[in-house]
Design a protein around this motif. Structure first.
Motif, PDB file in Angstrom:
ATOM      1  N   GLY A  13      62.098 -23.194  14.951  1.00  0.00           N
ATOM      2  CA  GLY A  13      61.438 -23.907  14.013  1.00  0.00           C
ATOM      3  C   GLY A  13      61.837 -23.570  12.689  1.00  0.00           C
ATOM      4  N   CYS A  14      63.109 -23.248  12.469  1.00  0.00           N
ATOM      5  CA  CYS A  14      63.597 -22.545  11.262  1.00  0.00           C
ATOM      6  C   CYS A  14      63.281 -23.127   9.762  1.00  0.00           C
ATOM      7  CB  CYS A  14      64.943 -22.019  11.335  1.00  0.00           C
ATOM      8  SG  CYS A  14      66.002 -23.504  11.599  1.00  0.00           S
ATOM      9  N   GLY A  15      63.174 -24.432   9.891  1.00  0.00           N
ATOM     10  CA  GLY A  15      62.935 -25.010   8.548  1.00  0.00           C
ATOM     11  C   GLY A  15      64.015 -24.785   7.533  1.00  0.00           C
ATOM     12  N   SER A  16      63.356 -24.051   6.378  1.00  0.00           N
ATOM     13  CA  SER A  16      64.644 -23.612   5.498  1.00  0.00           C
ATOM     14  C   SER A  16      65.175 -22.531   5.767  1.00  0.00           C
ATOM     15  CB  SER A  16      63.706 -23.372   4.240  1.00  0.00           C
ATOM     16  OG  SER A  16      63.034 -22.448   4.327  1.00  0.00           O
ATOM     17  N   GLY A  17      64.972 -22.056   6.767  1.00  0.00           N
ATOM     18  CA  GLY A  17      65.540 -20.606   7.294  1.00  0.00           C
ATOM     19  C   GLY A  17      65.157 -19.365   6.794  1.00  0.00           C
ATOM     20  N   ILE A  18      63.947 -19.579   6.090  1.00  0.00           N
ATOM     21  CA  ILE A  18      63.281 -18.294   5.312  1.00  0.00           C
ATOM     22  C   ILE A  18      62.957 -17.034   6.129  1.00  0.00           C
ATOM     23  CG2 ILE A  18      61.012 -19.599   5.579  1.00  0.00           C
ATOM     24  CD1 ILE A  18      60.381 -18.600   2.797  1.00  0.00           C
ATOM     25  N   LEU A  19      62.499 -17.195   7.472  1.00  0.00           N
ATOM     26  CA  LEU A  19      62.155 -16.090   8.145  1.00  0.00           C
ATOM     27  C   LEU A  19      63.387 -15.525   8.927  1.00  0.00           C
ATOM     28  CD1 LEU A  19      59.126 -17.707  10.147  1.00  0.00           C
ATOM     29  CD2 LEU A  19      58.902 -16.165   8.026  1.00  0.00           C
ATOM     30  N   GLY A  49      68.840 -19.578  14.413  1.00  0.00           N
ATOM     31  CA  GLY A  49      67.887 -20.475  14.022  1.00  0.00           C
ATOM     32  C   GLY A  49      67.699 -21.585  14.886  1.00  0.00           C
ATOM     33  N   VAL A  50      66.578 -22.331  15.110  1.00  0.00           N
ATOM     34  CA  VAL A  50      66.446 -23.266  15.970  1.00  0.00           C
ATOM     35  C   VAL A  50      65.489 -24.169  15.458  1.00  0.00           C
ATOM     36  CG1 VAL A  50      65.528 -23.958  18.538  1.00  0.00           C
ATOM     37  CG2 VAL A  50      66.663 -21.825  17.931  1.00  0.00           C
ATOM     38  N   ASP A  51      65.846 -25.638  15.226  1.00  0.00           N
ATOM     39  CA  ASP A  51      65.010 -26.524  14.844  1.00  0.00           C
ATOM     40  C   ASP A  51      65.019 -28.097  15.294  1.00  0.00           C
ATOM     41  OD1 ASP A  51      63.112 -26.334  12.002  1.00  0.00           O
ATOM     42  OD2 ASP A  51      63.627 -28.356  12.694  1.00  0.00           O
ATOM     43  N   ILE A  52      64.379 -29.184  15.275  1.00  0.00           N
ATOM     44  CA  ILE A  52      64.554 -30.308  15.971  1.00  0.00           C
ATOM     45  C   ILE A  52      64.995 -31.310  14.726  1.00  0.00           C
ATOM     46  CG2 ILE A  52      63.072 -30.289  17.827  1.00  0.00           C
ATOM     47  CD1 ILE A  52      61.028 -31.734  15.919  1.00  0.00           C
ATOM     48  N   ASP A  53      65.072 -30.872  13.581  1.00  0.00           N
ATOM     49  CA  ASP A  53      65.448 -31.361  12.291  1.00  0.00           C
ATOM     50  C   ASP A  53      66.716 -31.134  11.902  1.00  0.00           C
ATOM     51  OD1 ASP A  53      65.663 -32.943   9.974  1.00  0.00           O
ATOM     52  OD2 ASP A  53      63.695 -32.289   9.032  1.00  0.00           O
ATOM     53  N   PRO A  54      67.765 -32.132  11.921  1.00  0.00           N
ATOM     54  CA  PRO A  54      68.903 -31.756  11.389  1.00  0.00           C
ATOM     55  C   PRO A  54      69.254 -31.367   9.871  1.00  0.00           C
ATOM     56  CG  PRO A  54      69.082 -33.757  12.338  1.00  0.00           C
ATOM     57  CD  PRO A  54      67.543 -33.531  12.397  1.00  0.00           C
ATOM     58  N   GLN A  55      68.213 -31.889   9.278  1.00  0.00           N
ATOM     59  CA  GLN A  55      68.078 -31.223   7.619  1.00  0.00           C
ATOM     60  C   GLN A  55      67.418 -29.855   7.650  1.00  0.00           C
ATOM     61  OE1 GLN A  55      68.589 -32.645   4.742  1.00  0.00           O
ATOM     62  NE2 GLN A  55      69.005 -35.052   5.296  1.00  0.00           N
ATOM     63  N   PHE A  82      74.158 -16.537  10.873  1.00  0.00           N
ATOM     64  CA  PHE A  82      72.839 -17.176  11.219  1.00  0.00           C
ATOM     65  C   PHE A  82      73.147 -18.597  11.563  1.00  0.00           C
ATOM     66  CE2 PHE A  82      68.357 -18.162   9.235  1.00  0.00           C
ATOM     67  CZ  PHE A  82      67.864 -18.391  10.327  1.00  0.00           C
ATOM     68  N   PRO A  83      73.658 -18.590  12.843  1.00  0.00           N
ATOM     69  CA  PRO A  83      74.069 -19.801  13.518  1.00  0.00           C
ATOM     70  C   PRO A  83      72.628 -20.561  13.748  1.00  0.00           C
ATOM     71  CG  PRO A  83      74.022 -18.058  15.141  1.00  0.00           C
ATOM     72  CD  PRO A  83      74.071 -17.341  13.759  1.00  0.00           C
ATOM     73  N   VAL A  84      72.693 -21.927  13.987  1.00  0.00           N
ATOM     74  CA  VAL A  84      71.634 -22.970  14.006  1.00  0.00           C
ATOM     75  C   VAL A  84      71.865 -23.583  14.911  1.00  0.00           C
ATOM     76  CG1 VAL A  84      70.872 -22.399  11.610  1.00  0.00           C
ATOM     77  CG2 VAL A  84      72.585 -24.508  12.194  1.00  0.00           C
ATOM     78  N   PHE A  85      70.772 -24.318  15.864  1.00  0.00           N
ATOM     79  CA  PHE A  85      71.043 -24.929  16.923  1.00  0.00           C
ATOM     80  C   PHE A  85      69.844 -25.898  17.184  1.00  0.00           C
ATOM     81  CE2 PHE A  85      72.908 -21.033  17.767  1.00  0.00           C
ATOM     82  CZ  PHE A  85      74.244 -21.326  18.502  1.00  0.00           C
ATOM     83  N   MET A  86      70.179 -27.196  17.613  1.00  0.00           N
ATOM     84  CA  MET A  86      68.928 -27.955  18.397  1.00  0.00           C
ATOM     85  C   MET A  86      68.498 -27.422  19.483  1.00  0.00           C
ATOM     86  SD  MET A  86      68.846 -30.919  16.176  1.00  0.00           S
ATOM     87  CE  MET A  86      68.110 -31.987  17.021  1.00  0.00           C
ATOM     88  N   PRO A  87      67.058 -27.589  19.857  1.00  0.00           N
ATOM     89  CA  PRO A  87      66.516 -26.831  20.934  1.00  0.00           C
ATOM     90  C   PRO A  87      67.560 -26.842  22.328  1.00  0.00           C
ATOM     91  CG  PRO A  87      64.864 -27.864  19.785  1.00  0.00           C
ATOM     92  CD  PRO A  87      66.340 -28.304  19.173  1.00  0.00           C
ATOM     93  N   GLN A  88      68.031 -28.092  22.569  1.00  0.00           N
ATOM     94  CA  GLN A  88      68.728 -28.081  23.695  1.00  0.00           C
ATOM     95  C   GLN A  88      70.041 -27.235  23.937  1.00  0.00           C
ATOM     96  OE1 GLN A  88      67.767 -30.537  21.657  1.00  0.00           O
ATOM     97  NE2 GLN A  88      69.314 -32.038  21.387  1.00  0.00           N
TER      98      GLN A  88
END
Length: 292
Positions: free
Chosen positions: A165-171, A185-191, A210-216
């Motif tokens: 649920g990375c949001g802005s990636g802050i954590l 990073g994992v989040d359901i929102d492409p933004q 910091f690669p990011v992914f949709m949950p699936q």
């Protein structure tokens, strides 16, 4: 260009039909607000609650005829509506208005969250430069602040992290700046995924760091630390998946939880997680623990 706002006070039963009527009459946007100081923090699963006294605000272009537009709203609704008000909304640069009120936040003795358009207050500290864009997570909300405060007190050097649920990636970015070996990073929102990678680059990190992914599509390998700042409902639903992402002896930090929801979170995780700390700020709590 100025805009016109149409405000109508309605009951929860009237709200959906009045909203549809305003849109059919040409409203550019419609918002529903509490009109009786009755907070709703988080709905139960499957619920969409409304306030007992709900204010509907519909936004129209300024060159319309208010009388004709009001008649259209009533015609689409099908019956006489309660008393209404028209208001002029002066045009503003809303992004600039928000920027004026966002200031650096200290989350630890040597750790600051700093808006990307300002100079860091302490150049020698770890300064996370942030522009959240359309994603959640600036450090100002108690849930995010408590996660950052907890993270600032951990030794994350050479650890592998997941920011769920990375949001802005802050954590995740905070963990990398503090010495973590990797973060995902994992989040359901492409933004959110876009904002996370932009903020990573803004802080001198390569997108690959910091690669990011949709949950699936997210990796399933367990890591040393999982950070999840979402909401109680999803945290309970995701408990098996989040627990599986933590190595034995690894740490987990859960936030986005109201104090009244503490028991439901603990019940969902305590068979596998030994909770060692609960932080409280305003009505919110943040729980941290170790996988057994």
């Amino acid at each position: 260009m100025p805009w016109l706002q149409l405000r109508i006070n309605v009951t929860p039963e009237q709200a959906p039909a009045v909203e549809s009527a305003a849109l059919a009459a040409g409203a550019q946007a419609v918002t529903l607000e509490d009109n009786a100081d009755q907070p709703i923090f988080e709905p139960a699963l499957g619920e969409t609650p409304l306030w007992s006294d709900t204010r509907i605000t519909a936004l129209f272009e300024a060159d319309i005829s208010t009388d004709e537009t009001w008649q259209k709203v009533q015609n689409h609704y099908g019956e006489e509506l309660p008393h209404h008000h028209w208001h002029v909304l002066e045009d503003k640069d809303w992004e600039r208005e928000w920027i004026k009120n966002y200031h650096p936040i200290q989350c630890g003795p040597h750790f600051w969250i700093c808006p990307s358009w300002l100079s860091p207050p302490d150049p020698n500290a770890i300064n996370l430069l942030l522009d959240p864009g359309l994603a959640f997570g600036t450090g100002t909300h108690p849930t995010t602040f408590m996660c950052l405060e907890w993270l600032a007190q951990q030794n994350v050097k050479n650890l592998e992290l997941i920011d769920y649920g990375c949001g802005s990636g802050i954590l995740g970015i905070a963990g990398l700046l503090m010495g973590a070996n990797s973060a995902v990073g994992v989040d359901i929102d492409p933004q959110a995924l876009l904002a996370t990678q932009e903020n990573a680059v803004r802080n001198g990190l390569a997108k690959e760091a910091f690669p990011v992914f949709m949950p699936q599509r997210a990796p399933k390998e367990p890591v040393d630390m999982v950070l999840a700042n979402i909401l109680a409902g999803p945290l309970v639903e995701l408990a098996p998946a989040l627990i599986a992402l933590v190595k034995s002896g690894g740490k987990i930090c859960l936030s986005g939880v109201l104090g009244t929801q503490r028991t439901s979170i603990i019940s969902a995780y305590e068979h596998a997680i030994e909770f060692t700390e609960v932080r409280e700020k305003d009505e919110w709590i943040c729980l941290a623990g170790i996988k057994k």
